[in-house]
Write a protein that holds these residues in place. Structure first.
Motif, PDB file in Angstrom:
ATOM      1  N   ARG A 122      40.238 -10.557   3.557  1.00 38.28           N
ATOM      2  CA  ARG A 122      40.957 -11.374   4.540  1.00 38.28           C
ATOM      3  C   ARG A 122      41.875 -12.368   3.838  1.00 38.28           C
ATOM      4  NH1 ARG A 122      41.818 -15.728   7.360  1.00 38.28           N
ATOM      5  NH2 ARG A 122      42.169 -15.510   9.616  1.00 38.28           N
ATOM      6  N   ARG A 123      41.375 -12.975   2.784  1.00 35.42           N
ATOM      7  CA  ARG A 123      42.145 -13.966   2.031  1.00 35.42           C
ATOM      8  C   ARG A 123      43.355 -13.328   1.347  1.00 35.42           C
ATOM      9  NH1 ARG A 123      41.120 -18.995  -0.755  1.00 35.42           N
ATOM     10  NH2 ARG A 123      42.124 -19.026  -2.807  1.00 35.42           N
ATOM     11  N   GLY A 124      43.195 -12.067   0.951  1.00 37.75           N
ATOM     12  CA  GLY A 124      44.264 -11.377   0.243  1.00 37.75           C
ATOM     13  C   GLY A 124      44.175 -11.504  -1.257  1.00 37.75           C
ATOM     14  N   GLU A 125      43.141 -12.130  -1.744  1.00 33.97           N
ATOM     15  CA  GLU A 125      42.912 -12.305  -3.177  1.00 33.97           C
ATOM     16  C   GLU A 125      41.485 -12.812  -3.357  1.00 33.97           C
ATOM     17  OE1 GLU A 125      45.876 -15.184  -4.174  1.00 33.97           O
ATOM     18  OE2 GLU A 125      44.854 -16.816  -3.143  1.00 33.97           O
ATOM     19  N   LYS A 126      41.049 -12.866  -4.610  1.00 30.10           N
ATOM     20  CA  LYS A 126      39.713 -13.408  -4.867  1.00 30.10           C
ATOM     21  C   LYS A 126      39.676 -14.895  -4.530  1.00 30.10           C
ATOM     22  CE  LYS A 126      39.269 -12.043  -9.205  1.00 30.10           C
ATOM     23  NZ  LYS A 126      38.623 -11.774 -10.517  1.00 30.10           N
ATOM     24  N   VAL A 127      38.475 -15.393  -4.211  1.00 31.82           N
ATOM     25  CA  VAL A 127      38.336 -16.834  -3.991  1.00 31.82           C
ATOM     26  C   VAL A 127      38.588 -17.555  -5.314  1.00 31.82           C
ATOM     27  CG1 VAL A 127      36.740 -16.586  -2.056  1.00 31.82           C
ATOM     28  CG2 VAL A 127      35.818 -16.786  -4.383  1.00 31.82           C
ATOM     29  N   VAL A 128      39.017 -18.792  -5.222  1.00 30.97           N
ATOM     30  CA  VAL A 128      39.351 -19.586  -6.400  1.00 30.97           C
ATOM     31  C   VAL A 128      38.541 -20.875  -6.388  1.00 30.97           C
ATOM     32  CG1 VAL A 128      41.158 -20.853  -7.625  1.00 30.97           C
ATOM     33  CG2 VAL A 128      41.689 -18.660  -6.530  1.00 30.97           C
ATOM     34  N   ILE A 129      37.747 -21.061  -7.422  1.00 32.91           N
ATOM     35  CA  ILE A 129      36.952 -22.283  -7.564  1.00 32.91           C
ATOM     36  C   ILE A 129      37.331 -22.922  -8.896  1.00 32.91           C
ATOM     37  CG2 ILE A 129      34.628 -23.268  -7.546  1.00 32.91           C
ATOM     38  CD1 ILE A 129      33.715 -20.414  -6.487  1.00 32.91           C
ATOM     39  N   ASN A 130      37.848 -24.137  -8.852  1.00 38.33           N
ATOM     40  CA  ASN A 130      38.168 -24.886 -10.060  1.00 38.33           C
ATOM     41  C   ASN A 130      37.431 -26.218 -10.028  1.00 38.33           C
ATOM     42  OD1 ASN A 130      40.217 -23.520 -11.842  1.00 38.33           O
ATOM     43  ND2 ASN A 130      41.288 -23.341  -9.879  1.00 38.33           N
ATOM     44  N   ALA A 157      45.112 -18.386 -11.430  1.00 43.59           N
ATOM     45  CA  ALA A 157      44.280 -19.237 -10.584  1.00 43.59           C
ATOM     46  C   ALA A 157      43.595 -20.368 -11.346  1.00 43.59           C
ATOM     47  CB  ALA A 157      43.224 -18.381  -9.875  1.00 43.59           C
ATOM     48  N   SER A 158      43.258 -20.143 -12.620  1.00 46.01           N
ATOM     49  CA  SER A 158      42.523 -21.156 -13.380  1.00 46.01           C
ATOM     50  C   SER A 158      43.436 -22.332 -13.727  1.00 46.01           C
ATOM     51  CB  SER A 158      41.935 -20.540 -14.648  1.00 46.01           C
ATOM     52  OG  SER A 158      42.963 -20.011 -15.473  1.00 46.01           O
ATOM     53  N   LYS A 159      42.836 -23.526 -13.779  1.00 49.14           N
ATOM     54  CA  LYS A 159      43.597 -24.741 -14.035  1.00 49.14           C
ATOM     55  C   LYS A 159      43.138 -25.397 -15.339  1.00 49.14           C
ATOM     56  CE  LYS A 159      43.784 -27.531 -10.498  1.00 49.14           C
ATOM     57  NZ  LYS A 159      43.375 -28.286  -9.277  1.00 49.14           N
ATOM     58  N   PRO A 160      44.032 -26.031 -16.069  1.00 51.66           N
ATOM     59  CA  PRO A 160      43.622 -26.770 -17.273  1.00 51.66           C
ATOM     60  C   PRO A 160      42.595 -27.848 -16.928  1.00 51.66           C
ATOM     61  CG  PRO A 160      46.017 -26.583 -17.149  1.00 51.66           C
ATOM     62  CD  PRO A 160      45.478 -26.094 -15.836  1.00 51.66           C
ATOM     63  N   ASP A 161      41.673 -28.076 -17.848  1.00 51.98           N
ATOM     64  CA  ASP A 161      40.625 -29.097 -17.698  1.00 51.98           C
ATOM     65  C   ASP A 161      39.697 -28.814 -16.522  1.00 51.98           C
ATOM     66  OD1 ASP A 161      41.392 -30.586 -19.933  1.00 51.98           O
ATOM     67  OD2 ASP A 161      42.915 -31.674 -18.777  1.00 51.98           O
ATOM     68  N   HIS A 162      39.587 -27.539 -16.155  1.00 52.89           N
ATOM     69  CA  HIS A 162      38.693 -27.130 -15.065  1.00 52.89           C
ATOM     70  C   HIS A 162      37.880 -25.907 -15.479  1.00 52.89           C
ATOM     71  CE1 HIS A 162      41.240 -29.782 -12.713  1.00 52.89           C
ATOM     72  NE2 HIS A 162      40.379 -29.693 -11.711  1.00 52.89           N
ATOM     73  N   ILE A 163      36.691 -25.796 -14.888  1.00 59.95           N
ATOM     74  CA  ILE A 163      35.835 -24.619 -15.038  1.00 59.95           C
ATOM     75  C   ILE A 163      36.213 -23.669 -13.913  1.00 59.95           C
ATOM     76  CG2 ILE A 163      33.456 -23.786 -15.121  1.00 59.95           C
ATOM     77  CD1 ILE A 163      32.737 -26.879 -15.589  1.00 59.95           C
ATOM     78  N   TYR A 164      36.636 -22.466 -14.266  1.00 54.76           N
ATOM     79  CA  TYR A 164      37.114 -21.499 -13.272  1.00 54.76           C
ATOM     80  C   TYR A 164      36.005 -20.539 -12.872  1.00 54.76           C
ATOM     81  CZ  TYR A 164      39.477 -17.291 -11.520  1.00 54.76           C
ATOM     82  OH  TYR A 164      39.838 -16.197 -10.784  1.00 54.76           O
ATOM     83  N   MET A 165      35.875 -20.312 -11.557  1.00 47.82           N
ATOM     84  CA  MET A 165      34.937 -19.329 -11.011  1.00 47.82           C
ATOM     85  C   MET A 165      35.648 -18.557  -9.916  1.00 47.82           C
ATOM     86  SD  MET A 165      31.569 -21.806 -10.991  1.00 47.82           S
ATOM     87  CE  MET A 165      32.537 -23.278 -10.672  1.00 47.82           C
ATOM     88  N   ASP A 166      35.188 -17.316  -9.668  1.00 49.73           N
ATOM     89  CA  ASP A 166      35.989 -16.428  -8.824  1.00 49.73           C
ATOM     90  C   ASP A 166      35.157 -15.618  -7.829  1.00 49.73           C
ATOM     91  OD1 ASP A 166      34.648 -14.736 -10.530  1.00 49.73           O
ATOM     92  OD2 ASP A 166      36.399 -13.522 -11.065  1.00 49.73           O
ATOM     93  N   ALA A 167      33.970 -16.107  -7.463  1.00 51.30           N
ATOM     94  CA  ALA A 167      33.114 -15.275  -6.607  1.00 51.30           C
ATOM     95  C   ALA A 167      32.306 -16.137  -5.645  1.00 51.30           C
ATOM     96  CB  ALA A 167      32.169 -14.430  -7.455  1.00 51.30           C
ATOM     97  N   MET A 168      32.005 -15.556  -4.510  1.00 48.22           N
ATOM     98  CA  MET A 168      31.177 -16.206  -3.498  1.00 48.22           C
ATOM     99  C   MET A 168      29.819 -16.607  -4.062  1.00 48.22           C
ATOM    100  SD  MET A 168      30.329 -14.644   0.257  1.00 48.22           S
ATOM    101  CE  MET A 168      29.190 -15.401   1.415  1.00 48.22           C
ATOM    102  N   GLY A 169      29.320 -15.830  -5.026  1.00 56.31           N
ATOM    103  CA  GLY A 169      28.007 -16.093  -5.598  1.00 56.31           C
ATOM    104  C   GLY A 169      27.900 -17.428  -6.300  1.00 56.31           C
ATOM    105  N   PHE A 170      29.025 -17.978  -6.789  1.00 57.36           N
ATOM    106  CA  PHE A 170      28.979 -19.273  -7.456  1.00 57.36           C
ATOM    107  C   PHE A 170      28.735 -20.411  -6.470  1.00 57.36           C
ATOM    108  CE2 PHE A 170      31.363 -16.906 -10.750  1.00 57.36           C
ATOM    109  CZ  PHE A 170      30.537 -17.186 -11.828  1.00 57.36           C
TER     110      PHE A 170
END
Length: 643
Positions: free
Chosen positions: A202-210, A236-249
């Motif tokens: 639905r989103r059209g891409e993976k979820v983005v968690i920074n 999607a990943s940002k400097p000075d951030h921990i990047y995650m890409d899944a609902m499981g996180f």
């Protein structure tokens, strides 16, 4: 986790074709329920807690700990030995998002007598003992909010964090296509993988968690991760951030929740509003998740992580592209804070622009639903259904509520207003959802008792905590920051007593309702809100103590409650650490820590082993628990190590 239907799950494209059907019939189902029970009164106070657990396995020889993907098997055994054998069994067990997770609740709701408070911890202990008894050697049941491990694939292709070991597959098909989180770690019930896949589609891409990384002495600055094998992650990943890409996180984290049955719909709406203002305060008090994907973060709570992990909004809905294929700009994820108060006294504080389905809103008004409830439901129903089962498309709207619950149960907000199920003896309920799970049954009981006791006082003293809802949203942002319980300042109402109804020293007269709302609240520390400050605010703990003094309570129950309140009081003042602060101190003092914000496997092993020992009362932890913790050892612990 909400509605768990059985059947054949539809793809996102198939679900989307039926979205209007689900919304239309969901509203009809809500109307049937509302008209059947809108005048229902005098339901007795009932309440219950939900504790989520992780299953872990310790490798003492190699100093590693992994998540055990046996949740379904453990759940089946617990249910077979429990509720299927005895309908009055004192515990109930339910699935959760992770295949390494289970959820435990009391077998029957607690009632309205004060003595019930003295049974909460015993029931939580029973749950822990029941589940632990069927685990294998070196396995444990942990109440930790997030699993910190560096084995959650800090780099593509690193060793897995699960037992059995499985690796993510971001290239080929699958539910999440995550670089880090394997689909095998998702519960095998089709709802969970379907949710994961359909959110992504639905989103059209993976979820983005920074998540902002904690900048320690040797942390690279800027801290930058590279993902040469994945352009989407690189963007999607940002400097000075921990990047995650899944609902499981997010949904793979654990929490602590409480649901209350009110005596009527009006009481439920009143409690919903009052408790909404308490959500960020209790969230900061219960902070327990400072680590993500093997790094030390600069936040203490999971809320923003889980919000991003299920954010199914398209680029149009997020305001990144002009509206073309979608109907609305939507300001929040479907997992976030509430957007409107429900009671009449809260109406003037509804200062957030509310996106609603206008046709549904008008339909509800025509059916006799008042403006506040109508806009609440019409706001929930701007969302699409995320899962739909082929066998559950055509339903009897007068006797079933699956379509309503399909939308309702995937709006994961700080508070949830819950109409009764059709044709049941269950009343109107509210669910309090922001708390992080704690290490011990004592702590979890303390937070549950604090919130439940607060509802009694709110109703008995007619307390009023309402402030503009935009300020509650600001409080939610502050509450997630590192050490917010000590450093954060929160908007809170100065005079919480309505017309002198409360009998608490320090409560002044209620302000004239025509006075400016800005004069009704001010910034306070959590210590002031919880413990009080002379001339500023009476404090929630003193109010609860005053209530207890006026109630007939047996000595044992009074002792237990005062012990619980002592923990809350000392966490608020800083005399005792939050779980998040304690975890940070543990890692900072670990001999292997290089002050670089990295948590190694060995450090993770030491931390989770210590958490398990504390939970099972095999060691003391005065900086976390103080002297209030009762030392009654569990039997059957299988994870202790002499190493």
């Amino acid at each position: 986790m909400g509605l768990l239907s059985q059947g054949s799950p539809l793809s996102w494209e198939e679900t989307k074709r039926h979205a209007d059907h689900v919304r239309r019939h969901g509203i009809l189902q809500f109307l049937h329920i509302y008209h059947a029970v809108k005048d229902r009164h005098k339901d007795v106070l009932k309440w219950g807690d939900e504790v989520e657990y992780m299953l872990v396995s310790f490798d003492h020889e190699n100093k590693k700990v992994r998540l055990v993907l046996s949740g379904e098997k453990v759940l089946e055994t617990l249910q077979e030995k429990g509720e299927r054998t005895n309908p009055n069994h004192p515990t109930l067990w339910r699935p959760e998002y992770g295949s390494y997770m289970i959820e435990g609740t009391p077998g029957q709701p607690y009632g309205g007598t004060m003595s019930e408070f003295n049974t909460v911890e015993a029931n939580m202990r029973k749950r822990r003992k029941e589940a632990t008894s069927i685990l294998e050697e070196n396995q444990a049941l942990c109440t930790i909010t997030s699993f910190p491990s560096s084995s959650i694939c800090c780099r593509l292709g690193c060793p897995g964090f699960t037992l059995p070991e499985v690796k993510p597959n971001p290239v080929e098909g699958g539910a999440s296509k995550s670089l880090f989180f394997p689909d095998e770690a998702i519960n095998k019930h089709p709802r969970f993988s379907t949710l994961t896949r359909n959110i992504r589609h639905r989103r059209g891409e993976k979820v983005v968690i920074n998540v902002p990384i904690f900048k320690d002495k040797n942390t690279p600055s800027p801290f930058i991760e590279t993902f040469p094998e994945d352009d989407e992650a690189s963007r999607a990943s940002k400097p000075d951030h921990i990047y995650m890409d899944a609902m499981g996180f997010g949904m793979g984290n654990c929490c602590l929740q409480v649901t209350f049955q009110a005596c009527s719909i009006s009481e439920a709406r009143y409690l919903y509003d009052q408790l909404a203002t308490i959500c960020p305060i209790v969230m900061a008090l219960s902070a327990a998740s400072p680590f993500y994907r093997g790094y030390v973060s600069d936040i203490d709570c999971r809320w923003g992580v889980i919000s991003a992990s299920v954010d199914d909004r398209t680029r149009e809905e997020r305001g990144l592209e002009p509206l073309k294929n979608n109907n609305y700009r939507i300001s929040k994820s479907r997992y976030d804070s509430i957007d409107s108060y429900l009671s009449k006294c809260g109406e003037k504080y509804n200062d957030i622009d509310l996106t609603i389905d206008k046709e549904i809103y008008e339909q509800l008004l025509q059916e006799g639903i008042d403006h506040l409830l109508a806009q609440h439901v019409a706001h929930l129903f701007i969302r699409d259904p995320l899962t739909l089962f082929e066998e559950k498309i055509h339903l009897d709207d007068a006797n079933e509520s699956d379509h309503f619950e399909n939308i309702q149960s995937t709006n994961w907000q700080t508070m949830r207003f819950k109409p009764p199920p059709p044709n049941s003896d269950i009343g109107w309920r509210v669910e309090f959802r922001p708390m992080e799970v704690q290490l011990t049954d004592f702590e979890n009981s303390a937070y549950v008792v604090f919130v439940v006791l607060l509802t009694r006082v709110i109703l008995s003293y007619k307390l009023d905590f309402l402030i503009p809802l935009s300020k509650v949203d600001e409080n939610m942002k502050v509450a997630q920051k590192r050490d917010a319980v000590l450093q954060g300042m929160f908007y809170f109402r100065k005079d919480i007593c309505k017309g002198g109804n409360a009998v608490v020293d320090g409560c002044g007269k209620a302000q004239n309702s025509m006075e400016l709302a800005a004069e009704e609240y001010t910034l306070m520390s959590i210590d002031t809100i919880i413990n009080g400050k002379e001339g500023v605010f009476p404090g929630l703990i003193p109010i609860l103590n005053s209530y207890l003094e006026n109630m007939e309570v047996d000595v044992d129950t009074r002792c237990s409650i005062l012990n619980y309140l002592k923990l809350i009081k000392k966490r608020a003042s800083g005399e005792l650490m939050t779980v998040a602060r304690w975890m940070r101190e543990f890692i900072a003092n670990h001999p292997d820590y290089k002050q670089d914000s990295v948590i190694t496997d060995k450090m993770n092993y030491s931390l989770i082993l210590k958490c398990n020992q504390i939970a099972n009362e095999l060691c003391e932890c005065p900086e976390l628990l103080g002297s209030a913790f009762r030392k009654v050892k569990y039997s059957g612990n299988k994870t202790d190590s002499s190493n």
